[in-house]
Motif scaffolding. Structure first.
Motif, mmCIF file in Angstrom:
data_model
loop_
_atom_site.group_PDB
_atom_site.id
_atom_site.type_symbol
_atom_site.label_atom_id
_atom_site.label_comp_id
_atom_site.label_asym_id
_atom_site.label_seq_id
_atom_site.Cartn_x
_atom_site.Cartn_y
_atom_site.Cartn_z
ATOM 1 N N ASN A 91 0.684 -1.378 0.358
ATOM 2 C CA ASN A 91 -0.007 0.140 0.283
ATOM 3 C C ASN A 91 1.214 1.333 0.571
ATOM 4 O OD1 ASN A 91 -2.149 -1.698 0.651
ATOM 5 N ND2 ASN A 91 -2.851 -1.062 2.108
ATOM 6 N N GLU A 92 2.440 1.390 0.819
ATOM 7 C CA GLU A 92 3.030 2.453 0.181
ATOM 8 C C GLU A 92 4.240 2.600 -0.518
ATOM 9 O OE1 GLU A 92 3.594 4.718 2.927
ATOM 10 O OE2 GLU A 92 1.915 3.811 3.848
ATOM 11 N N GLY A 93 3.458 1.434 -1.717
ATOM 12 C CA GLY A 93 3.882 1.686 -3.370
ATOM 13 C C GLY A 93 5.751 0.849 -3.518
ATOM 14 N N TRP A 94 5.722 -0.022 -2.784
ATOM 15 C CA TRP A 94 7.375 -1.007 -2.392
ATOM 16 C C TRP A 94 7.237 -2.112 -2.915
ATOM 17 C CZ3 TRP A 94 7.276 1.299 3.643
ATOM 18 C CH2 TRP A 94 7.868 2.455 3.380
ATOM 19 N N GLN A 95 7.519 -3.015 -3.299
ATOM 20 C CA GLN A 95 7.478 -4.305 -2.746
ATOM 21 C C GLN A 95 7.681 -5.228 -2.082
ATOM 22 O OE1 GLN A 95 9.788 -6.016 -6.916
ATOM 23 N NE2 GLN A 95 10.681 -4.148 -7.260
ATOM 24 N N ALA A 96 7.554 -6.090 -1.824
ATOM 25 C CA ALA A 96 7.363 -6.907 -0.544
ATOM 26 C C ALA A 96 7.474 -8.624 -1.434
ATOM 27 C CB ALA A 96 5.517 -6.810 -0.423
ATOM 28 N N GLU A 97 8.567 -9.097 -0.441
ATOM 29 C CA GLU A 97 8.618 -10.307 -0.801
ATOM 30 C C GLU A 97 8.870 -10.857 0.731
ATOM 31 O OE1 GLU A 97 9.556 -12.173 -3.377
ATOM 32 O OE2 GLU A 97 9.992 -10.837 -5.603
ATOM 33 N N THR A 98 7.904 -11.912 1.090
ATOM 34 C CA THR A 98 7.731 -12.500 1.693
ATOM 35 C C THR A 98 8.225 -14.043 1.997
ATOM 36 O OG1 THR A 98 5.767 -13.570 2.196
ATOM 37 C CG2 THR A 98 6.208 -11.529 2.512
ATOM 38 N N PHE A 99 9.185 -15.144 3.532
ATOM 39 C CA PHE A 99 9.588 -15.995 4.000
ATOM 40 C C PHE A 99 9.191 -16.326 5.351
ATOM 41 C CE2 PHE A 99 12.428 -13.022 1.238
ATOM 42 C CZ PHE A 99 12.349 -14.200 -0.061
ATOM 43 N N GLN A 100 8.455 -17.144 5.430
ATOM 44 C CA GLN A 100 8.875 -17.801 5.902
ATOM 45 C C GLN A 100 8.869 -18.677 7.304
ATOM 46 O OE1 GLN A 100 6.014 -21.709 5.260
ATOM 47 N NE2 GLN A 100 7.723 -22.884 4.787
ATOM 48 N N SER A 101 10.983 -18.637 7.088
ATOM 49 C CA SER A 101 11.650 -19.218 7.796
ATOM 50 C C SER A 101 13.607 -18.416 6.996
ATOM 51 C CB SER A 101 12.317 -20.509 7.522
ATOM 52 O OG SER A 101 12.408 -21.277 6.433
ATOM 53 N N ALA A 102 14.274 -17.947 7.982
ATOM 54 C CA ALA A 102 15.339 -17.562 7.521
ATOM 55 C C ALA A 102 15.857 -18.460 6.096
ATOM 56 C CB ALA A 102 16.286 -17.797 8.866
ATOM 57 N N ARG A 103 16.168 -19.406 6.526
ATOM 58 C CA ARG A 103 16.706 -20.788 5.484
ATOM 59 C C ARG A 103 16.020 -20.249 4.167
ATOM 60 N NH1 ARG A 103 20.227 -23.707 7.524
ATOM 61 N NH2 ARG A 103 20.568 -24.506 10.003
ATOM 62 N N GLU A 104 14.971 -20.331 4.234
ATOM 63 C CA GLU A 104 14.357 -19.546 2.436
ATOM 64 C C GLU A 104 14.504 -18.783 2.235
ATOM 65 O OE1 GLU A 104 9.344 -19.451 1.395
ATOM 66 O OE2 GLU A 104 10.376 -19.993 3.059
ATOM 67 N N PHE A 105 14.746 -17.762 2.922
ATOM 68 C CA PHE A 105 15.789 -15.883 2.751
ATOM 69 C C PHE A 105 17.078 -16.245 2.111
ATOM 70 C CE2 PHE A 105 17.543 -12.598 3.728
ATOM 71 C CZ PHE A 105 17.121 -11.359 2.551
ATOM 72 N N LEU A 106 17.206 -17.188 2.992
ATOM 73 C CA LEU A 106 19.184 -17.026 2.744
ATOM 74 C C LEU A 106 19.316 -17.757 0.852
ATOM 75 C CD1 LEU A 106 20.469 -18.618 5.427
ATOM 76 C CD2 LEU A 106 21.192 -16.360 5.032
ATOM 77 N N VAL A 107 18.361 -18.907 0.280
ATOM 78 C CA VAL A 107 18.864 -19.327 -0.222
ATOM 79 C C VAL A 107 18.316 -18.294 -1.723
ATOM 80 C CG1 VAL A 107 18.246 -21.513 0.127
ATOM 81 C CG2 VAL A 107 16.501 -20.681 -0.536
ATOM 82 N N HIS A 108 16.969 -17.310 -1.339
ATOM 83 C CA HIS A 108 16.299 -16.334 -2.531
ATOM 84 C C HIS A 108 17.511 -15.402 -3.529
ATOM 85 C CE1 HIS A 108 14.713 -12.818 -3.685
ATOM 86 N NE2 HIS A 108 13.308 -13.801 -3.835
ATOM 87 N N PRO A 109 18.048 -15.915 -4.240
ATOM 88 C CA PRO A 109 19.027 -14.389 -4.675
ATOM 89 C C PRO A 109 19.180 -14.201 -4.579
ATOM 90 C CG PRO A 109 17.379 -15.526 -6.871
ATOM 91 C CD PRO A 109 16.445 -16.126 -5.276
ATOM 92 N N ARG A 110 20.270 -12.931 -4.430
ATOM 93 C CA ARG A 110 20.603 -11.601 -3.539
ATOM 94 C C ARG A 110 20.142 -10.645 -5.473
ATOM 95 N NH1 ARG A 110 25.781 -9.082 -0.874
ATOM 96 N NH2 ARG A 110 25.410 -7.005 -0.368
ATOM 97 N N VAL A 111 19.117 -9.314 -4.527
ATOM 98 C CA VAL A 111 18.925 -8.495 -5.492
ATOM 99 C C VAL A 111 19.257 -7.342 -5.023
ATOM 100 C CG1 VAL A 111 16.758 -7.134 -6.510
ATOM 101 C CG2 VAL A 111 16.432 -9.441 -5.393
ATOM 102 N N ILE A 112 20.270 -6.330 -6.060
ATOM 103 C CA ILE A 112 20.842 -5.196 -5.608
ATOM 104 C C ILE A 112 19.506 -4.307 -6.251
ATOM 105 C CG2 ILE A 112 22.254 -3.570 -6.176
ATOM 106 C CD1 ILE A 112 23.349 -6.357 -5.029
ATOM 107 N N ALA A 113 19.085 -3.373 -4.842
ATOM 108 C CA ALA A 113 17.483 -2.371 -5.338
ATOM 109 C C ALA A 113 17.688 -1.819 -3.612
ATOM 110 C CB ALA A 113 16.466 -2.779 -5.750
#
Length: 210
Positions: A29-51
């Motif tokens: 609603n603030e106009g930002w993108q949101a990416e959600t993860f249910q665990s730290a390990r799930e986040f760690l395997v997510h490709p790094r985004v430069i933004a």
């Protein structure tokens, strides 16, 4: 579009699906993108985004805690961390802040408080990305210098006059002037002070004393 001006991304790591969904809605609603993860390990395997981005991170997570995740990504200076928790205490807060977290919010907290923290974090991220991009550009310019030009640059920014540089390198003062002019042109420096600043930002080793 430069990396620093791209649409900000807010990463959310929380094992509570209702929290993830509510935060995602708030952020979008603030106009930002949101990416959600249910665990730290799930986040760690997510490709790094430069933004421009930040990480809204729950402290208490299954398997790998939020504080453990913070240690794993300590090099991500472009991604400030905002901790959220329902079970925070002073030692935990101190540990998180000492390790670089920008905020530590205890549930329940208001949407305004979180959004304010996210705005600040995104601005920090944008600043860091801009600085990193400038340093990369400086490195590319420096890489275009010949070995002799690098020697001349190191001696010039250390404060030596052209005559002294020539004596140290065993070349004529005229040749030093030619190399110095080439260095200034390739580095796109406006002055000697500008060149000294560039050398400092590149963390070039100082020239040995004469």
């Amino acid at each position: 579009m430069s990396q620093a001006s791209a649409t900000p991304i807010v990463f959310i790591v929380d094992d509570d699906v209702s929290v993830r969904e509510s935060l995602e809605l708030l952020i979008r609603n603030e106009g930002w993108q949101a990416e959600t993860f249910q665990s730290a390990r799930e986040f760690l395997v997510h490709p790094r985004v430069i933004a421009p981005c930040c990480l809204v991170l729950d402290v208490t997570l299954p398997d790998l805690s939020g504080l453990d995740l913070q240690k794993r990504i300590i090099d991500r200076t472009d991604m400030p961390i905002i901790f959220i928790t329902g079970y925070g205490d002073v030692p935990m807060t101190v540990q998180a802040m000492k390790a670089g977290a920008v905020e530590f919010l205890t549930k329940p907290f208001s949407a305004d408080v979180l959004l304010s923290a996210i705005r600040d974090a995104i601005e920090r991220s944008r600043t860091t990305l801009g600085h990193d991009a400038e340093v990369r550009e400086l490195r590319q310019r420096y890489a275009s210098l010949t070995p002799r030009e690098r020697e001349v640059m190191a001696l010039v920014v250390s404060g030596l006059l052209n005559k002294q540089v020539g004596s140290k390198l065993g070349i004529s003062e005229i040749t030093v002037k030619a190399h110095r002019g080439s260095v200034v042109r390739k580095m796109e420096a406006d002055s000697l002070a500008d060149l000294v600043t560039m050398a400092a930002r590149l963390r070039l080793a100082p020239a040995p004393p004469p």
